[in-house]
Design a protein around this motif. Structure first.
Motif, PDB file in Angstrom:
ATOM      1  N   GLY A  70       0.862  -1.093  -0.036  1.00  0.00           N
ATOM      2  CA  GLY A  70       0.064   0.198  -0.083  1.00  0.00           C
ATOM      3  C   GLY A  70       0.773   1.314   0.087  1.00  0.00           C
ATOM      4  N   THR A  71       0.051   2.341   0.113  1.00  0.00           N
ATOM      5  CA  THR A  71       0.865   3.682  -0.075  1.00  0.00           C
ATOM      6  C   THR A  71       0.214   4.378   1.028  1.00  0.00           C
ATOM      7  N   ARG A  72       1.071   5.276   2.067  1.00  0.00           N
ATOM      8  CA  ARG A  72       0.596   6.230   3.146  1.00  0.00           C
ATOM      9  C   ARG A  72       1.098   7.584   2.647  1.00  0.00           C
ATOM     10  N   LEU A  73       0.360   8.531   2.710  1.00  0.00           N
ATOM     11  CA  LEU A  73       0.680  10.156   2.899  1.00  0.00           C
ATOM     12  C   LEU A  73       0.482  10.710   4.190  1.00  0.00           C
ATOM     13  N   GLY A  74       1.579  11.228   4.571  1.00  0.00           N
ATOM     14  CA  GLY A  74       1.614  11.773   6.016  1.00  0.00           C
ATOM     15  C   GLY A  74       1.617  13.211   6.101  1.00  0.00           C
ATOM     16  N   ARG A  75       1.137  13.877   7.190  1.00  0.00           N
ATOM     17  CA  ARG A  75       1.171  15.272   7.491  1.00  0.00           C
ATOM     18  C   ARG A  75       2.608  15.476   8.383  1.00  0.00           C
ATOM     19  N   ASP A  76       2.752  16.787   8.310  1.00  0.00           N
ATOM     20  CA  ASP A  76       4.387  16.948   8.991  1.00  0.00           C
ATOM     21  C   ASP A  76       4.073  16.713  10.461  1.00  0.00           C
ATOM     22  N   ASP A  77       3.057  16.515  11.083  1.00  0.00           N
ATOM     23  CA  ASP A  77       3.021  15.913  12.315  1.00  0.00           C
ATOM     24  C   ASP A  77       2.924  14.603  12.782  1.00  0.00           C
ATOM     25  N   GLY A  78       3.141  13.934  11.414  1.00  0.00           N
ATOM     26  CA  GLY A  78       3.179  12.390  11.522  1.00  0.00           C
ATOM     27  C   GLY A  78       1.864  11.717  11.229  1.00  0.00           C
ATOM     28  N   SER A  79       0.802  12.251  11.360  1.00  0.00           N
ATOM     29  CA  SER A  79      -0.437  11.469  11.250  1.00  0.00           C
ATOM     30  C   SER A  79      -0.823  11.377   9.889  1.00  0.00           C
ATOM     31  N   ALA A  80      -1.414  10.313   9.829  1.00  0.00           N
ATOM     32  CA  ALA A  80      -1.860   9.731   8.164  1.00  0.00           C
ATOM     33  C   ALA A  80      -3.017  10.690   7.564  1.00  0.00           C
ATOM     34  N   ALA A  81      -2.767  11.253   6.339  1.00  0.00           N
ATOM     35  CA  ALA A  81      -3.747  11.950   5.577  1.00  0.00           C
ATOM     36  C   ALA A  81      -4.374  11.219   4.734  1.00  0.00           C
ATOM     37  N   TRP A  82      -3.646  10.130   3.947  1.00  0.00           N
ATOM     38  CA  TRP A  82      -4.433   9.277   3.045  1.00  0.00           C
ATOM     39  C   TRP A  82      -3.645   8.034   2.912  1.00  0.00           C
ATOM     40  N   THR A  83      -4.464   7.073   2.992  1.00  0.00           N
ATOM     41  CA  THR A  83      -3.729   5.572   2.705  1.00  0.00           C
ATOM     42  C   THR A  83      -4.399   4.979   1.909  1.00  0.00           C
ATOM     43  N   ILE A  84      -3.573   3.818   0.913  1.00  0.00           N
ATOM     44  CA  ILE A  84      -4.423   2.847   0.425  1.00  0.00           C
ATOM     45  C   ILE A  84      -3.724   1.569   0.953  1.00  0.00           C
ATOM     46  N   ARG A 100      -7.623  14.835  10.848  1.00  0.00           N
ATOM     47  CA  ARG A 100      -6.428  15.192  11.710  1.00  0.00           C
ATOM     48  C   ARG A 100      -6.675  14.383  12.984  1.00  0.00           C
ATOM     49  N   GLY A 101      -7.766  14.315  13.235  1.00  0.00           N
ATOM     50  CA  GLY A 101      -8.137  13.697  14.762  1.00  0.00           C
ATOM     51  C   GLY A 101      -7.947  12.050  14.458  1.00  0.00           C
ATOM     52  N   GLY A 102      -7.735  11.430  13.251  1.00  0.00           N
ATOM     53  CA  GLY A 102      -7.733  10.047  12.941  1.00  0.00           C
ATOM     54  C   GLY A 102      -8.722   9.283  12.439  1.00  0.00           C
ATOM     55  N   SER A 103      -9.828   9.867  12.218  1.00  0.00           N
ATOM     56  CA  SER A 103     -10.907   9.342  11.754  1.00  0.00           C
ATOM     57  C   SER A 103     -11.126   9.142   9.971  1.00  0.00           C
ATOM     58  N   ALA A 104     -11.496   7.860   9.664  1.00  0.00           N
ATOM     59  CA  ALA A 104     -11.572   7.984   8.233  1.00  0.00           C
ATOM     60  C   ALA A 104     -12.789   8.656   7.972  1.00  0.00           C
ATOM     61  N   ILE A 105     -12.593   9.814   6.943  1.00  0.00           N
ATOM     62  CA  ILE A 105     -13.859  10.802   6.632  1.00  0.00           C
ATOM     63  C   ILE A 105     -14.245  10.518   5.096  1.00  0.00           C
ATOM     64  N   VAL A 106     -13.193   9.872   4.283  1.00  0.00           N
ATOM     65  CA  VAL A 106     -13.594   9.467   3.141  1.00  0.00           C
ATOM     66  C   VAL A 106     -13.069   7.981   2.573  1.00  0.00           C
ATOM     67  N   MET A 107     -13.884   7.257   2.233  1.00  0.00           N
ATOM     68  CA  MET A 107     -13.403   5.768   1.949  1.00  0.00           C
ATOM     69  C   MET A 107     -14.300   5.108   1.094  1.00  0.00           C
ATOM     70  N   ASP A 108     -13.576   3.770   0.491  1.00  0.00           N
ATOM     71  CA  ASP A 108     -14.443   2.876   0.122  1.00  0.00           C
ATOM     72  C   ASP A 108     -14.990   1.838   0.837  1.00  0.00           C
ATOM     73  N   ASP A 109     -15.839   1.141   0.570  1.00  0.00           N
ATOM     74  CA  ASP A 109     -16.471   0.203   1.662  1.00  0.00           C
ATOM     75  C   ASP A 109     -15.577  -1.011   1.832  1.00  0.00           C
ATOM     76  N   ALA A 110     -15.691  -1.616   2.829  1.00  0.00           N
ATOM     77  CA  ALA A 110     -14.810  -2.628   3.199  1.00  0.00           C
ATOM     78  C   ALA A 110     -15.109  -3.980   2.763  1.00  0.00           C
ATOM     79  N   TYR A 111     -16.649  -4.098   2.550  1.00  0.00           N
ATOM     80  CA  TYR A 111     -17.417  -5.257   2.222  1.00  0.00           C
ATOM     81  C   TYR A 111     -17.896  -5.404   0.919  1.00  0.00           C
ATOM     82  N   SER A 112     -18.127  -4.077   0.227  1.00  0.00           N
ATOM     83  CA  SER A 112     -18.577  -4.123  -0.890  1.00  0.00           C
ATOM     84  C   SER A 112     -17.841  -3.365  -1.891  1.00  0.00           C
TER      85      SER A 112
END
Length: 284
Positions: A70-84, A100-112
């Motif tokens: 996969g791929t991970r893009l991080g912010r300068d504070d170390g938190s994840a901004a975008w992951t595949i 920035r608080g660690g919640s997935a706000i946009v994503m595709d579905d885990a099971y569909s």
């Protein structure tokens, strides 16, 4: 001893200097920070990371700790901004944008595989004159129309029955191009001896509907016994992601799968050409 012209000595000295320069340069390493041609390949479980001086990762791509890729893009504070991708069966190869608080706000579905997971999208409903009715043959009380984005529909509803009256409430759906209404759920309500409100929730998969298919929904209510009127209110409705594998809708029929807005508008629905072949089927 024969005299040697000065210009010849100068030429020899210049030649010696050039030989020394060439000899020195042959021992120097070439610049390693620029690639001008060709492809860079990292194989056999390798990865690439861009790490700031403070140790926080701005970019990493390659093999995850659980063996997936996969791929991970991080912010300068170390938190994840975008992951595949990511750890865990439920999140394998998912695309997620993180707050920035660690919640997935946009994503595709885990099971569909076909649907959007987040955000949840509201479904607006419009009342009709049949929202309060004494019909014994069935009256439409609410309508809604939307595009299928997320795999699960949710509806919150309440119905009032006066004393000694019973009624039947139905939720029905009609897809684009269909000539019939499909019953999604039916329930009964009763006013008892004093009259009362009854609440109900409808939660169900998108039922073999492809992503972005148009769907019209309606609520019908019928007085089944007693005298008086029955009233129904829609409290709220939205589309959401699946919570369990059992909530994933079935695959749509091939004929219905082609009926999407992109097709109707003449837009291409094919996947762009990939830069490299996929190693396997993507999982959600």
């Amino acid at each position: 001893m024969a005299a040697i012209p000065l210009d010849l000595l100068d030429r020899i000295r210049a030649l010696e200097r050039q030989v020394r320069e060439l000899s020195g340069r042959s021992q120097m390493r070439p610049a390693m920070d620029t690639i001008t041609h060709g492809r860079v390949t990292i194989g056999e479980g390798g990865s690439l990371a861009v790490v700031a001086p403070n140790g926080r990762t701005a970019l990493s791509t390659g093999q995850w700790s659980d063996g997936t890729y996969g791929t991970r893009l991080g912010r300068d504070d170390g938190s994840a901004a975008w992951t595949i991708g990511g750890s865990g069966t439920d999140t394998a190869n998912m695309v997620r944008m993180w707050s920035r608080g660690g919640s997935a706000i946009v994503m595709d579905d885990a099971y569909s595989d076909r649907h959007l997971g987040r955000p949840s999208l509201p479904i607006p409903w419009q009342p009709t004159s049949g929202a309060t009715t004494n019909s014994t043959t069935g009256a439409v009380s609410w309508y809604a129309a939307t595009r299928v984005q997320c795999p699960v529909f949710w509806l919150g509803i309440e119905t009032y029955c006066p004393a000694n009256l019973s009624a039947r409430v139905e939720m029905e759906a009609n897809t684009a191009g269909s000539s019939t209404w499909e019953n999604w759920q039916t329930w009964t309500v009763s006013g008892g001896t004093a009259g009362r409100w009854t609440t109900n929730e409808v939660t169900r998969p998108a039922h073999r509907l492809p992503h972005f298919a148009h769907i019209t929904l309606r609520i019908r209510q019928t007085v089944t016994s007693g005298q008086g009127t029955v009233s129904t209110n829609v409290l709220g409705s939205y589309q959401r992601n699946t919570f369990t594998p059992g909530e994933a809708p079935q695959a749509p029929p091939a004929s219905l799968a082609k009926t999407t807005t992109a097709t109707l508008l003449g837009a291409s629905t094919t996947e762009p050409v990939r830069l490299s072949p996929s190693a396997g089927r993507d999982q959600s």
